[in-house]
Design a protein around this motif. Structure first.
Motif, short mmCIF file in Angstrom:
data_model
loop_
_atom_site.label_atom_id
_atom_site.label_comp_id
_atom_site.label_asym_id
_atom_site.label_seq_id
_atom_site.Cartn_x
_atom_site.Cartn_y
_atom_site.Cartn_z
N LYS A 1 -14.24 15.31 11.91
CA LYS A 1 -14.54 16.80 10.71
C LYS A 1 -15.66 16.35 10.43
O LYS A 1 -15.94 17.33 9.61
N GLY A 2 -16.35 15.92 10.37
CA GLY A 2 -17.28 15.34 9.32
C GLY A 2 -19.03 15.27 10.45
O GLY A 2 -18.96 15.10 11.91
N GLN A 3 -19.81 15.88 9.39
CA GLN A 3 -21.41 16.02 10.58
C GLN A 3 -22.14 15.47 9.86
O GLN A 3 -21.85 15.02 8.56
N ARG A 4 -22.90 15.15 10.60
CA ARG A 4 -24.08 14.36 10.08
C ARG A 4 -25.08 14.44 10.83
O ARG A 4 -25.72 15.11 11.67
N LYS A 5 -26.50 14.99 9.59
CA LYS A 5 -28.03 14.37 10.08
C LYS A 5 -29.00 14.42 9.58
O LYS A 5 -28.70 14.31 7.91
N GLU B 1 -11.81 10.53 6.96
CA GLU B 1 -10.32 10.38 6.07
C GLU B 1 -10.37 12.35 6.76
O GLU B 1 -8.77 12.58 6.13
N GLU B 2 -11.41 13.75 6.72
CA GLU B 2 -9.71 14.49 7.32
C GLU B 2 -9.57 15.20 8.48
O GLU B 2 -8.86 15.86 7.88
N GLY B 3 -10.25 13.91 9.24
CA GLY B 3 -9.82 14.29 10.29
C GLY B 3 -10.21 13.86 11.76
O GLY B 3 -11.53 13.54 12.04
#
Length: 92
Positions: free
Chosen positions: A70-74, A65-67
């Motif tokens: 824009k999300g990161q996953r680890k 939802e931020e763009g």
């Protein structure tokens, strides 16, 4: 850069397992001319390939939802990250 967006690095998964890989082909050929040194043939056929793999752990970037991206996953190595399957069919 594509359409004003920079490409992000792909997801990286240290453990990726091949679940299955199946391929089959059928082909028919008809020789229309041939001699000792050359030949001409006409053919038709179909090929089917089905592959599926599962990736565990690793890191990745995704859209939220931020763009865009824009999300990161680890994730830890034992957590299932993705299961992907592809089917390819060719006809000639």
């Amino acid at each position: 850069m594509i359409l004003g967006r920079e490409l992000e690095p792909p997801s990286i998964h240290p453990v990726t397992e091949l679940d299955h890989y199946i391929t089959a082909a059928i082909e028919l050929n008809r020789l229309i001319y041939g001699n000792e040194s050359s030949s001409i043939a006409v053919g038709a056929g179909m090929r089917h390939t089905d592959v599926k793999w599962t990736a565990y752990g690793g890191s990745g970037i995704y859209s939220n939802e931020e763009g865009f991206r824009k999300g990161q996953r680890k994730a830890p190595d034992w957590e299932k990250a993705s299961a992907t399957g592809k089917r390819f069919r060719w006809a000639s």
